[in-house]
Design an enzyme around this catalytic site. Structure first.
Site, PDB file in Angstrom:
ATOM      1  N   GLU A   1      51.296  35.024  45.390  1.00 29.53           N
ATOM      2  CA  GLU A   1      52.464  35.061  44.507  1.00 29.53           C
ATOM      3  C   GLU A   1      53.737  35.515  45.217  1.00 29.53           C
ATOM      4  OE1 GLU A   1      50.857  37.331  41.254  1.00 29.53           O
ATOM      5  OE2 GLU A   1      49.516  35.688  40.723  1.00 29.53           O
TER       6      GLU A   1
ATOM      7  N   ASP B   1      52.160  29.500  38.165  1.00 26.96           N
ATOM      8  CA  ASP B   1      51.996  30.944  38.275  1.00 26.96           C
ATOM      9  C   ASP B   1      51.101  31.346  37.107  1.00 26.96           C
ATOM     10  OD1 ASP B   1      52.167  33.685  38.192  1.00 26.96           O
ATOM     11  OD2 ASP B   1      54.319  33.772  37.803  1.00 26.96           O
TER      12      ASP B   1
ATOM     13  N   LYS C   1      42.829  37.714  33.602  1.00 25.56           N
ATOM     14  CA  LYS C   1      42.955  37.780  35.056  1.00 25.56           C
ATOM     15  C   LYS C   1      42.426  39.107  35.611  1.00 25.56           C
ATOM     16  CE  LYS C   1      46.610  36.925  38.446  1.00 25.56           C
ATOM     17  NZ  LYS C   1      48.022  36.525  38.547  1.00 25.56           N
TER      18      LYS C   1
ATOM     19  N   ASP D   1      56.587  42.731  43.746  1.00 22.57           N
ATOM     20  CA  ASP D   1      56.153  41.995  42.547  1.00 22.57           C
ATOM     21  C   ASP D   1      55.274  42.894  41.680  1.00 22.57           C
ATOM     22  OD1 ASP D   1      55.046  40.314  40.653  1.00 22.57           O
ATOM     23  OD2 ASP D   1      54.294  38.827  42.065  1.00 22.57           O
TER      24      ASP D   1
END
Ligand code: ADP
Ligand code: MG
Length: 618
Positions: A172, A7, A68, A194
């Site tokens: 994810e 992850d 990211k 999430d």
């Protein structure tokens, strides 16, 4: 060959592996199960994870975080432009690709977001190798469900640079669904919520007999804990400026210190109803002392919080479901610890209990680890894992631009992947046209101007004919990792052309990836050598202190001549002074110094009762 699940988060990363019928979240060398996604560059080496985080507020210019947010985006992307304003490090424009610029080993150096992500991946790979006791190359890397084609490909490139063989990239929330679904046998719809540091994803999955059927996915690639931190930071900047009649926002160092503290108090507000902020000498010697109530924090972020529920509603409607059709709402990501978020969700799901039995920080890696075991063909895996069947969906519609800037969707959002479909409608638009250029977009809006251009490519040698007579077939293929290839064919001439969209628009070429890989390898070696030199220096210093303590050892008192003591102390001081001025001493020099001291001490200690044996133990 073991395969790992990674992850790679905006704030934190986590690595998992399935072994002996169990999924393990692997601890890094600091003993922690989460590795902050940070890389710090110093005069001597690179620090990754916890070590880099500790210096975030002091050495903010050379500490790269939230990479990211930049990966797979162009420099002129409004999101990048917006982020540049708040990031503590420098982002430069290289042919419309954002690069980070740092000072490393006293030289200015630029890195692509892929190279920085690769450094984090490499450290996770190392963590896994230490745990497994053998090399690991196969991996699954997770990405936000809403990551577009360019972001996915750039992430895959980062994996390649890190020396990983990326078996697949999965979303994810889908990974989190596997973590939760692998143990439940009954048919159910689960909704994964999430909310992490930088991104927000909602996914609805139907699970039955180990078939994970993603029904719909939604989200925002730019919504998360960082935004809440920014709101808090802005609030305190205003408060400070008003109280002190100044503008502290011009001071990047002060801003960076404030932002770090804001994240801390944000977390405190998840457990307490108020939090204190106390920063000495924040700007021009002035302190910032303040208290904030949880309700104020909620008010500052209320539009962002509400937005998450709006996205939940939209995703439910895309899946053709209502709140009551969801049997489980699963919380994933650090920001789901915020009480207001939980409260809003509970209200929307009419009091349903929110599932968080698997740590919200670990569920994604956990699921990726399980799937990695299946894809690696591990023969020892349990039948549950062996039978996992994953059916994911396309997060954004893709299509091409036709006359009048119209978006012609070929593959629709939320269709199952992998998928291939062909559009036979494109045709020449003017008489005697000999070249046709296709512009490929993703997004839901009718006019391409509001969507995201993925790339373009052309067909040549079209036989000149009146308009509309020459036709083309435009084929869109999405693989299991969500990566798009488009090919076009002139149906009469047979002329063909194809692009893997991700190779277009500022993506790295195979050669560049190879170069970065070599560089990554070089950095890794340099870091290892630096660590080895550092270790040798520490060993030397420890040895010197141990000798000094031995001279003062009560057992030897009165038995060593004063002159011998002076000789030893002088040598010790000489070595310690030498070590102090050496920035980065060579290993053999350290060893040489150690031997010099040992040689001096040996005859002296030999005369003491038990002296020789004592010296051996040091
Ligand atoms: P990512 O997947 O983006 O790396 P994580 O799931 O690790 O993110 O979540 C990190 C985010 O969660 C950060 O913004 C962090 O501040 C936030 N966070 C962690 N713990 C808490 C908490 N107790 N309360 C509020 N926010 C939290
Ligand atoms: Mg995450």
């Amino acid at each position: 060959m073991p395969a790992i699940g990674i992850d790679l988060g905006t704030s934190n990363s986590c690595v998992a592996v399935y072994r002996n019928g169990q999924t393990h979240i692997i601890q890094n060398d600091q003993g922690s199960r989460l590795t902050p996604s940070l890389v710090q560059f110093t005069e001597h080496d690179r620090l990754i994870g916890d070590a880099a985080k500790s210096s975030l507020s002091s050495d903010f210019e050379d500490t790269i975080y939230q990479i990211k947010r930049l990966i797979g985006r162009t420099y002129d992307d409004p999101v990048v432009q917006d982020d540049i304003k708040t990031l503590g490090y420098k982002v430069i424009n290289d042919k419309n690709k954002p690069l980070v610029r740092v000072s490393y080993k006293k030289k200015v150096k630029s890195f692509t977001p892929e190279a920085i992500s690769a450094m984090i991946l490499e450290s996770l790979k190392q963590t896994a190798e230490d745990f497994m006791g053998k090399p690991v190359t196969d991996a699954i890397i997770t990405v936000p469900a809403h990551f577009n084609d360019a972001q996915r490909s750039a992430t895959r490139d980062a994996g390649k640079i890190a020396g990983l063989n990326v078996l697949r990239m999965i979303n994810e929330p889908t990974a989190a669904a596997i973590a939760y679904g692998i143990e439940t046998k009954e048919k159910q719809n689960i909704l994964i919520f999430d909310l992490g540091g930088g991104t927000f994803d909602v996914t609805i999955v139907n699970i039955e007999d180990n078939i994970f059927d993603v029904k719909a996915t939604g989200g925002d690639t730019h919504l998360g804990g960082n935004d809440f931190d920014n709101r808090l930071t802005d609030y305190f900047i205003k408060e400070f400026n008003k109280a002190n009649k100044c503008d502290m926002s011009e001071d990047k160092h002060a801003l960076s210190r404030l932002r770090v503290q804001c994240e801390i108090i944000k977390k405190q507000l998840s457990s307490g109803t108020s939090a204190k902020l106390n920063i000495d000498g924040l700007y021009k010697g002035k302190d910032l002392k303040s208290t904030i109530m949880r309700v104020k924090f909620e008010e500052l972020n209320s539009d962002l919080f509400k937005n998450t529920i709006k996205i939940v509603k939209k995703t439910l409607s895309d899946a053709g479901m209502k709140a009551k059709n969801i049997s489980k709402v699963v919380l994933v990501g650090g920001s789901t610890r915020i009480p207001k978020i939980q409260q809003l969700l509970k209200k929307h799901f009419e009091g349903k209990i929110l599932s968080k039995t698997i740590n919200v920080d670990e569920a994604v890696a956990y699921g990726a680890g399980v799937l990695a075991a299946k894809l690696s063909g591990d023969t020892e895996i349990m039948s549950d894992v062996k039978e996992i069947d994953l059916r994911d969906v396309l997060p954004l519609s893709v299509g091409w631009r036709s006359r009048g800037d119209r978006m012609n969707i070929v593959l629709r959002k939320n269709t199952k992947i992998p998928i291939t479909d062909t559009d036979l409608t494109p045709a020449t638009t003017v008489d005697n046209q000999t070249k046709a250029t296709f512009y490929i977009y993703e997004g839901e809006r009718a006019c391409v101007k509001h969507n995201h251009l993925l790339g373009s490519f052309s067909l040549h040698n079209i036989p000149p004919k009146p308009k509309n007579q020459e036709k083309f077939s435009l084929c869109f293929a999405i693989d299991e990792s969500g990566i798009l290839t488009v090919s076009a064919r002139n149906t009469s001439s047979g002329e063909e052309n194809q692009i893997v969209i991700s190779n277009n628009r500022g993506r790295l070429s195979a050669k560049e990836i190879d170069q970065m890989r070599e560089e990554a390898e070089k950095f890794r070696k340099e870091d290892e050598e630096f660590k080895a030199r550092n270790k040798a220096r520490n060993i030397l210093e420890d040895y010197v202190y141990a000798i000094k303590h031995s001279v003062d050892n009560p057992d030897f008192q009165g038995k060593m001549s004063e002159q011998h003591k002076i000789n030893i102390f002088e040598k010790c001081t000489e070595i310690l002074n030498w070590a102090k001025i050496q920035e980065d001493p060579e290993i053999d020099e350290c060893e040489k110094k150690k031997i010099e001291l040992k040689n001096l001490c040996r005859p002296i200690f030999a005369k003491l009762p038990g002296g020789e044996a004592h010296l051996q133990t040091l």
